[in-house]
Design a protein around this motif. Structure first.
Motif, short mmCIF file in Angstrom:
data_model
loop_
_atom_site.label_atom_id
_atom_site.label_comp_id
_atom_site.label_asym_id
_atom_site.label_seq_id
_atom_site.Cartn_x
_atom_site.Cartn_y
_atom_site.Cartn_z
N PHE A 85 0.81 -1.21 0.00
CA PHE A 85 0.00 0.00 0.00
C PHE A 85 0.85 1.27 0.00
O PHE A 85 0.44 2.31 -0.51
CB PHE A 85 -0.93 0.01 1.22
CG PHE A 85 -1.77 -1.22 1.34
CD1 PHE A 85 -2.64 -1.61 0.32
CD2 PHE A 85 -1.71 -2.02 2.46
CE1 PHE A 85 -3.41 -2.75 0.41
CE2 PHE A 85 -2.48 -3.18 2.57
CZ PHE A 85 -3.33 -3.54 1.54
N SER A 86 2.03 1.20 0.60
CA SER A 86 2.97 2.32 0.62
C SER A 86 4.37 1.73 0.77
O SER A 86 4.56 0.52 0.75
CB SER A 86 2.65 3.27 1.78
OG SER A 86 2.89 2.65 3.03
N ASP A 87 5.37 2.62 0.95
CA ASP A 87 6.75 2.14 1.07
C ASP A 87 6.93 1.17 2.23
O ASP A 87 7.75 0.25 2.16
CB ASP A 87 7.71 3.32 1.24
CG ASP A 87 7.88 4.10 -0.06
OD1 ASP A 87 7.51 3.55 -1.12
OD2 ASP A 87 8.36 5.24 -0.01
N SER A 88 6.19 1.37 3.31
CA SER A 88 6.39 0.54 4.50
C SER A 88 5.15 -0.21 4.95
O SER A 88 5.20 -0.98 5.91
CB SER A 88 6.87 1.43 5.67
OG SER A 88 5.92 2.44 5.94
N LEU A 89 4.02 -0.02 4.26
CA LEU A 89 2.76 -0.63 4.68
C LEU A 89 2.24 -1.58 3.62
O LEU A 89 2.22 -1.25 2.43
CB LEU A 89 1.72 0.45 4.97
CG LEU A 89 0.35 -0.04 5.49
CD1 LEU A 89 0.52 -0.72 6.84
CD2 LEU A 89 -0.62 1.13 5.59
N GLY A 90 1.83 -2.75 4.06
CA GLY A 90 1.26 -3.72 3.13
C GLY A 90 1.21 -5.10 3.76
O GLY A 90 1.57 -5.29 4.92
N LEU A 91 0.72 -6.06 3.00
CA LEU A 91 0.69 -7.45 3.45
C LEU A 91 2.02 -8.09 3.08
O LEU A 91 2.36 -8.20 1.90
CB LEU A 91 -0.46 -8.20 2.78
CG LEU A 91 -1.88 -7.73 3.11
CD1 LEU A 91 -2.90 -8.55 2.34
CD2 LEU A 91 -2.15 -7.84 4.61
N ARG A 92 2.75 -8.51 4.09
CA ARG A 92 4.08 -9.07 3.87
C ARG A 92 4.03 -10.60 3.81
O ARG A 92 3.22 -11.23 4.48
CB ARG A 92 5.04 -8.64 4.98
CG ARG A 92 5.34 -7.14 4.99
CD ARG A 92 6.22 -6.78 6.17
NE ARG A 92 6.54 -5.36 6.20
CZ ARG A 92 7.66 -4.83 5.69
NH1 ARG A 92 8.56 -5.64 5.13
NH2 ARG A 92 7.88 -3.55 5.74
N TRP A 93 4.92 -11.15 3.02
CA TRP A 93 5.02 -12.61 2.95
C TRP A 93 5.36 -13.19 4.31
O TRP A 93 4.95 -14.31 4.64
CB TRP A 93 6.09 -13.01 1.93
CG TRP A 93 5.65 -12.85 0.51
CD1 TRP A 93 6.07 -11.91 -0.39
CD2 TRP A 93 4.69 -13.66 -0.19
NE1 TRP A 93 5.43 -12.08 -1.60
CE2 TRP A 93 4.59 -13.14 -1.50
CE3 TRP A 93 3.92 -14.76 0.16
CZ2 TRP A 93 3.74 -13.70 -2.44
CZ3 TRP A 93 3.07 -15.32 -0.78
CH2 TRP A 93 2.99 -14.79 -2.06
N TYR A 94 6.12 -12.47 5.13
CA TYR A 94 6.51 -12.97 6.45
C TYR A 94 5.28 -13.18 7.31
O TYR A 94 5.13 -14.22 7.97
CB TYR A 94 7.47 -11.97 7.10
CG TYR A 94 8.23 -12.53 8.29
CD1 TYR A 94 9.25 -13.45 8.09
CD2 TYR A 94 7.94 -12.13 9.58
CE1 TYR A 94 9.96 -13.96 9.16
CE2 TYR A 94 8.64 -12.65 10.66
CZ TYR A 94 9.65 -13.55 10.44
OH TYR A 94 10.34 -14.07 11.50
N GLY A 95 4.37 -12.20 7.31
CA GLY A 95 3.13 -12.36 8.07
C GLY A 95 2.26 -13.46 7.51
O GLY A 95 1.63 -14.22 8.27
N MET A 96 2.22 -13.57 6.19
CA MET A 96 1.43 -14.64 5.57
C MET A 96 2.00 -16.02 5.90
O MET A 96 1.27 -17.00 6.00
CB MET A 96 1.37 -14.44 4.06
CG MET A 96 0.70 -13.14 3.62
SD MET A 96 -0.98 -12.96 4.27
CE MET A 96 -1.81 -14.30 3.42
N ALA A 97 3.33 -16.09 6.08
CA ALA A 97 3.95 -17.37 6.44
C ALA A 97 3.47 -17.81 7.82
O ALA A 97 3.16 -19.00 8.04
CB ALA A 97 5.47 -17.24 6.42
N TYR A 98 3.42 -16.87 8.76
CA TYR A 98 2.90 -17.20 10.09
C TYR A 98 1.44 -17.64 10.01
O TYR A 98 1.04 -18.62 10.64
CB TYR A 98 3.04 -16.00 11.03
CG TYR A 98 4.37 -15.95 11.74
CD1 TYR A 98 4.53 -16.52 12.99
CD2 TYR A 98 5.47 -15.32 11.16
CE1 TYR A 98 5.75 -16.48 13.66
CE2 TYR A 98 6.69 -15.28 11.81
CZ TYR A 98 6.82 -15.86 13.06
OH TYR A 98 8.03 -15.83 13.70
#
Length: 373
Positions: A20-33
């Motif tokens: 969504f921005s330079d530092s905000l969004g859905l990260r693969w790391y969170g999706m892995a958890y």
């Protein structure tokens, strides 16, 4: 002179699934958890449905929530206490304000996550009180820890894949910058973050040394993409985030490394998972399966970390040639051996055994696991 073509694969993956921005969004790391917890939930439901654990089917979601909390809190506190205690008392003016909660400033420690999971397992083992006062789901804490160890390899596998996508926890160099790397090696642009300014390299980073000509090429590339007001680090970060766009200029400046994250995904996720589930195939005394997990996981962590770089700030003083992470893993092996010897000698019923034929247990039955004396 045409640009050098290297055999190693250039890592160009984004840490964001949706940005969504330079530092905000859905990260693969969170999706892995999320994926790890989801698979763990489905496996625990399957075990409960078959009557292989006293945890009732309608309490599996409660158990998983306790495990999620234990893993997240334990993993984060483990990272902070082991690797960067300053995060405990550092506050900032931006969200999330307290650096303990800023997972972009260091992540999670698997050893801490396991301690958190053990605490959650103890709570789960106490069971739950029904409205009519009946207690359901109570079982030996070691049995819940065995179940947790059966679920853990899924999360470990997804987590290591996310480490690879993020370009973190880099492997050792197999070919220095400017030389051809083997086909299986990977070039990570993230290693360039160790260069703070033209010709100045952070001594605590894992950035490889560059020749004077290569440093000049890096500086020219950074200046060519810098926007007004950008620092050297800002422009370099933009290059890293858009590595595919600058592949021709980047490849001669990057080392080729072991894809240690993939090695560890296979070892900790697939191999440890196969060992643990094989051990759990027949009813075991509580604690045996967990001990097998500790021994196999710790041993494979020791082996795979010979080709993985430790955190830069701890790449000093390696007693007997082992890193801090390897010594923690050695302690896990020793603890697992002690638990295995103790659990095997106890005169208690055996639980579990996913290959044991059982009838489907009632959804709210507080008992019904396969028990063999």
């Amino acid at each position: 002179m045409p640009p050098m073509i290297l055999a190693a694969w250039l890592h160009t993956l984004s840490p964001f699934l949706v940005r969504f921005s330079d530092s905000l969004g859905l990260r693969w790391y969170g999706m892995a958890y999320l994926a790890g917890f989801l698979v763990g939930f489905l496996l625990l439901r399957a075990l409960s449905r078959r009557g292989l654990t006293p945890i009732p089917l309608d309490r599996v979601d409660h158990a998983i929530m306790w495990l999620i909390g234990g893993v997240l809190v334990g993993g984060r506190l483990g990272y902070v206490l082991i690797y960067d205690r300053a995060l405990l008392w550092t506050m900032t003016d931006s969200f999330p304000w307290w650096n303990l909660l800023a997972i972009n400033k260091g992540g999670m420690a698997s050893h801490g996550g396991m301690i958190g999971a053990a605490v959650a397992a103890w709570r789960i083992s106490r069971g739950w009180t029904e409205p009519d006062g009946a207690r359901v789901g109570a079982c030996p804490p070691l049995h819940v820890m065995d179940l947790t160890c059966m679920l853990a390899p899924c999360g470990l596998f997804f987590g290591r894949i996310a480490n690879f996508v993020n370009g973190e926890l880099l492997g050792k160099v197999v070919s220095p910058p400017g030389t051809e790397g083997p086909w299986w090696s990977v070039q990570f642009p993230q290693e360039l973050r160790g260069w703070d300014s033209p010709g100045v390299r952070d001594v605590h980073s894992h950035a490889p040394d560059l020749s004077a000509q290569q440093q000049s090429q890096l500086s020219e590339l950074v200046h060519s993409v810098a926007l007004p007001g950008d620092s050297f680090a800002d422009a370099l970060e933009r290059i890293i985030q858009h590595a595919a766009r600058y592949a021709g200029q980047l490849k001669p400046l990057l080392s080729s490394r072991h894809p240690s994250q993939i090695y560890q995904a296979v070892a900790e996720g697939l191999v440890v998972g196969a060992i643990v589930w094989a051990a759990a195939a027949r009813p075991r005394k509580p604690g045996v399966v967990g001990a097998v997990f500790l021994i196999s996981y710790g041993a494979l962590r020791i082996v795979t970390e010979f080709v993985r770089l430790p955190d830069a700030q701890f790449d000093v003083g390696r007693p007997l040639g082992l890193s801090r992470g390897q010594w923690l893993s050695a302690a896990m092996v020793a603890a697992g051996a002690c638990v295995l010897a103790w659990a095997s000698c106890r005169n208690v019923p055996r639980l579990g055994g996913w290959r044991t034929p059982t009838a489907t247990s009632p959804a709210r039955a507080p008992s019904g696991p396969a028990i063999n004396p």
